[in-house]
Design an enzyme around this catalytic site. Sequence first.
Site, mmCIF file in Angstrom:
data_model
loop_
_atom_site.group_PDB
_atom_site.id
_atom_site.type_symbol
_atom_site.label_atom_id
_atom_site.label_comp_id
_atom_site.label_asym_id
_atom_site.label_seq_id
_atom_site.Cartn_x
_atom_site.Cartn_y
_atom_site.Cartn_z
ATOM 1 N N ASP A 181 0.797 -1.229 0.000
ATOM 2 C CA ASP A 181 0.000 0.000 0.000
ATOM 3 C C ASP A 181 0.831 1.281 0.000
ATOM 4 O O ASP A 181 0.382 2.324 0.470
ATOM 5 C CB ASP A 181 -0.905 -0.005 1.227
ATOM 6 C CG ASP A 181 -0.100 -0.248 2.502
ATOM 7 O OD1 ASP A 181 -0.691 -0.736 3.487
ATOM 8 O OD2 ASP A 181 1.107 0.040 2.519
ATOM 9 N N GLU A 235 -0.648 -8.905 -1.519
ATOM 10 C CA GLU A 235 -1.232 -8.375 -0.282
ATOM 11 C C GLU A 235 -2.350 -7.389 -0.647
ATOM 12 O O GLU A 235 -2.366 -6.236 -0.236
ATOM 13 C CB GLU A 235 -0.210 -7.714 0.635
ATOM 14 C CG GLU A 235 -0.759 -7.461 2.044
ATOM 15 C CD GLU A 235 0.215 -6.700 2.913
ATOM 16 O OE1 GLU A 235 0.205 -5.450 2.902
ATOM 17 O OE2 GLU A 235 1.007 -7.353 3.622
ATOM 18 N N GLU A 246 -1.910 5.073 2.950
ATOM 19 C CA GLU A 246 -1.900 3.667 2.525
ATOM 20 C C GLU A 246 -3.284 3.128 2.170
ATOM 21 O O GLU A 246 -3.445 2.382 1.218
ATOM 22 C CB GLU A 246 -1.288 2.785 3.623
ATOM 23 C CG GLU A 246 0.202 2.968 3.802
ATOM 24 C CD GLU A 246 0.545 3.964 4.892
ATOM 25 O OE1 GLU A 246 1.663 3.895 5.403
ATOM 26 O OE2 GLU A 246 -0.328 4.800 5.222
ATOM 27 N N HIS A 281 6.539 3.600 14.171
ATOM 28 C CA HIS A 281 6.937 4.488 13.089
ATOM 29 C C HIS A 281 5.789 5.203 12.404
ATOM 30 O O HIS A 281 6.004 6.068 11.572
ATOM 31 C CB HIS A 281 7.733 3.714 12.024
ATOM 32 C CG HIS A 281 6.875 2.868 11.114
ATOM 33 N ND1 HIS A 281 6.309 1.684 11.519
ATOM 34 C CD2 HIS A 281 6.476 3.053 9.836
ATOM 35 C CE1 HIS A 281 5.604 1.172 10.512
ATOM 36 N NE2 HIS A 281 5.675 1.984 9.486
ATOM 37 N N ARG A 315 2.773 7.370 10.918
ATOM 38 C CA ARG A 315 2.480 8.799 10.782
ATOM 39 C C ARG A 315 1.483 9.275 11.841
ATOM 40 O O ARG A 315 1.643 10.332 12.445
ATOM 41 C CB ARG A 315 1.913 9.030 9.379
ATOM 42 C CG ARG A 315 1.807 10.428 8.892
ATOM 43 C CD ARG A 315 1.088 10.437 7.540
ATOM 44 N NE ARG A 315 1.896 9.815 6.491
ATOM 45 C CZ ARG A 315 2.621 10.514 5.606
ATOM 46 N NH1 ARG A 315 2.632 11.820 5.675
ATOM 47 N NH2 ARG A 315 3.332 9.899 4.682
ATOM 48 N N HIS A 322 13.231 3.375 13.787
ATOM 49 C CA HIS A 322 12.944 3.621 12.374
ATOM 50 C C HIS A 322 13.676 4.903 11.960
ATOM 51 O O HIS A 322 13.691 5.875 12.707
ATOM 52 C CB HIS A 322 11.434 3.789 12.164
ATOM 53 C CG HIS A 322 10.999 3.664 10.740
ATOM 54 N ND1 HIS A 322 11.121 4.693 9.837
ATOM 55 C CD2 HIS A 322 10.459 2.628 10.046
ATOM 56 C CE1 HIS A 322 10.658 4.296 8.654
ATOM 57 N NE2 HIS A 322 10.248 3.056 8.746
HETATM 58 C C1 LIG Z 1 -0.858 0.173 6.677
HETATM 59 C C2 LIG Z 1 0.208 -0.872 6.863
HETATM 60 O O1 LIG Z 1 0.306 -1.508 7.879
HETATM 61 N N1 LIG Z 1 1.066 -1.061 5.807
HETATM 62 C C3 LIG Z 1 2.166 -1.970 5.992
HETATM 63 C C4 LIG Z 1 3.435 -1.222 5.753
HETATM 64 O O2 LIG Z 1 4.489 -2.004 6.269
HETATM 65 P P1 LIG Z 1 4.848 -2.140 7.825
HETATM 66 O O3 LIG Z 1 3.895 -1.368 8.668
HETATM 67 O O4 LIG Z 1 4.946 -3.589 8.084
HETATM 68 O O5 LIG Z 1 6.264 -1.394 7.832
HETATM 69 P P2 LIG Z 1 7.526 -1.610 8.799
HETATM 70 O O6 LIG Z 1 7.046 -1.836 10.172
HETATM 71 O O7 LIG Z 1 8.464 -0.511 8.506
HETATM 72 O O8 LIG Z 1 8.227 -2.936 8.239
HETATM 73 C C5 LIG Z 1 7.900 -4.124 8.819
HETATM 74 C C6 LIG Z 1 8.835 -5.186 8.292
HETATM 75 O O9 LIG Z 1 10.183 -4.798 8.559
HETATM 76 C C7 LIG Z 1 10.798 -5.769 9.376
HETATM 77 N N2 LIG Z 1 11.748 -5.067 10.249
HETATM 78 C C8 LIG Z 1 11.313 -4.138 11.161
HETATM 79 C C9 LIG Z 1 12.224 -3.462 11.939
HETATM 80 C C10 LIG Z 1 13.606 -3.738 11.784
HETATM 81 O O10 LIG Z 1 14.487 -3.164 12.446
HETATM 82 N N3 LIG Z 1 13.994 -4.679 10.858
HETATM 83 C C11 LIG Z 1 13.085 -5.352 10.087
HETATM 84 O O11 LIG Z 1 13.448 -6.202 9.267
HETATM 85 C C12 LIG Z 1 9.650 -6.449 10.096
HETATM 86 O O12 LIG Z 1 9.990 -7.768 10.489
HETATM 87 C C13 LIG Z 1 8.582 -6.466 9.018
HETATM 88 O O13 LIG Z 1 8.772 -7.535 8.123
HETATM 89 O O14 LIG Z 1 3.643 -1.059 4.339
HETATM 90 C C14 LIG Z 1 3.774 -2.285 3.643
HETATM 91 C C15 LIG Z 1 4.221 -2.048 2.215
HETATM 92 O O15 LIG Z 1 3.187 -1.474 1.466
HETATM 93 C C16 LIG Z 1 2.471 -3.038 3.712
HETATM 94 O O16 LIG Z 1 2.660 -4.312 3.139
HETATM 95 C C17 LIG Z 1 2.016 -3.202 5.144
HETATM 96 O O17 LIG Z 1 0.634 -3.581 5.080
#
Ligand SMILES: CC(=O)N[C@@H]1[C@@H](OP(=O)(O)OP(=O)(O)OC[C@H]2O[C@@H](n3ccc(=O)[nH]c3=O)[C@H](O)[C@@H]2O)O[C@H](CO)[C@@H](O)[C@@H]1O
Length: 369
Positions: free
Chosen positions: A97, A119, A133, A205, A207, A238
């Site tokens: 997203d 997804e 998103e 992280h 917004r 982050h």
């Molecule tokens: C609205 C919403 O929820 N949208 C999500 C957003 O993604 P998110 O919220 O999951 O984003 P983050 O939390 O940044 O990443 C998480 C990933 O990073 C890994 N991680 C984390 C810290 C670290 O130090 N090392 C790491 O490896 C962790 O295990 C995990 O796999 O956008 C994506 C793309 O569109 C969407 O798919 C997804 O729905």
Amino acid sequence: MSKTFLLVLGTRPEAIKLAPVHSALCRRFGSDNVKLLATGQHPDLARLALQDFDIAIDLCLEAPSAGGLSARSAWMLDRLGGLMDDAVHSHVVVQGDTSTAFMGALAAFNARIPVVHVEAGLRTYDLAAPFPEEANRRLIAPLADICFAPTERAAENLRSERIPAQRIEVVGNTVVDAIEQLRPRFEGAWPAAAPGVRRIAVTLHRREAWGAPLQALCEGLAGLCRRRSDVDLVLPVHPNPMVGDIVRTAFAGVPNAELVEPLGFVAMQSLLSTSTLLVTDSGGLQEEAPSHGVPVLVTREVTERVEAVEAGTARLVGLDATRLVAAAEDLLDNEAARRAMVRDGNPFGDGHAAERIAARLATDRAEAA
Ligand SMILES: CC(=O)N[C@@H]1[C@@H](OP(=O)(O)OP(=O)(O)OC[C@H]2O[C@@H](n3ccc(=O)[nH]c3=O)[C@H](O)[C@@H]2O)O[C@H](CO)[C@@H](O)[C@@H]1O
């Protein structure tokens, strides 16, 4: 010369969730027929994530870091449009997203290249949460030739938006594939908590938390750490500048709170596996924690991961620091309450989503030939 699959990503979660798809397509079609393009939305985090999967980016754009959402999106659309060619690319695959996912889908649609959305179907039906998103993923859906939904609920959302059934396939979330593929490397990648110490893993992280809410959440957790020497807290910070300063100030001088640089995927999953509890606003981490049997407190007012809340593996605590700390201490001290949030398996998938995606794309390509 057969056409290639073009996978477009911009952020860390996209890299993690497309890595299994990249591998499955390479196994089936050969690596020469699978190309990975990064828009540069979050280049360092995306590259860090791909390292653990031993996948290289074929082309990385230099998206401008300055400018607002529209300026950066317009730049991406223009650059992506200039790189896509329906004589070269059989499918463009986007995930989730982000602005990258939406601009990648729109550029492919404009080039008349079949759009594949991984997804697909996650909804809060609140355009303000998460912004942007929720809008991105709803706008991708009608452009996509194939919507790979992680769950039946996501597929139901798509059907309710009159996306034709033949364009929807429930495959599971590829993040479970990523975990199962790399699980042998988790053991020891992150040190276990000291005997008798319960670990809280934290990632924040989003917004909607920026500013005062994030500060209150961090101060609440810092206070918990100060009160309890039987707890240690690990928080990968982050790199978004709206997050780092607040987090570092709140936890300054707290001896049992460890702030670390962003972790690679293996290290992050290993950290999770050593934790008693996860506090996060991350979408992906809500999906990953059940694979480690770790309960999740979600610091959001709404979540599109309803399956986790319904399965009982996650609990929404909103942006309320008092509520968060109370829920955290309950789970730290009440083993029955914690065990009640642990399930066998993962409600988001069985680890074979990428194989199903590759099989469907093979069929789609054969039908188009
Ligand atoms: C609205 C919403 O929820 N949208 C999500 C957003 O993604 P998110 O919220 O999951 O984003 P983050 O939390 O940044 O990443 C998480 C990933 O990073 C890994 N991680 C984390 C810290 C670290 O130090 N090392 C790491 O490896 C962790 O295990 C995990 O796999 O956008 C994506 C793309 O569109 C969407 O798919 C997804 O729905």
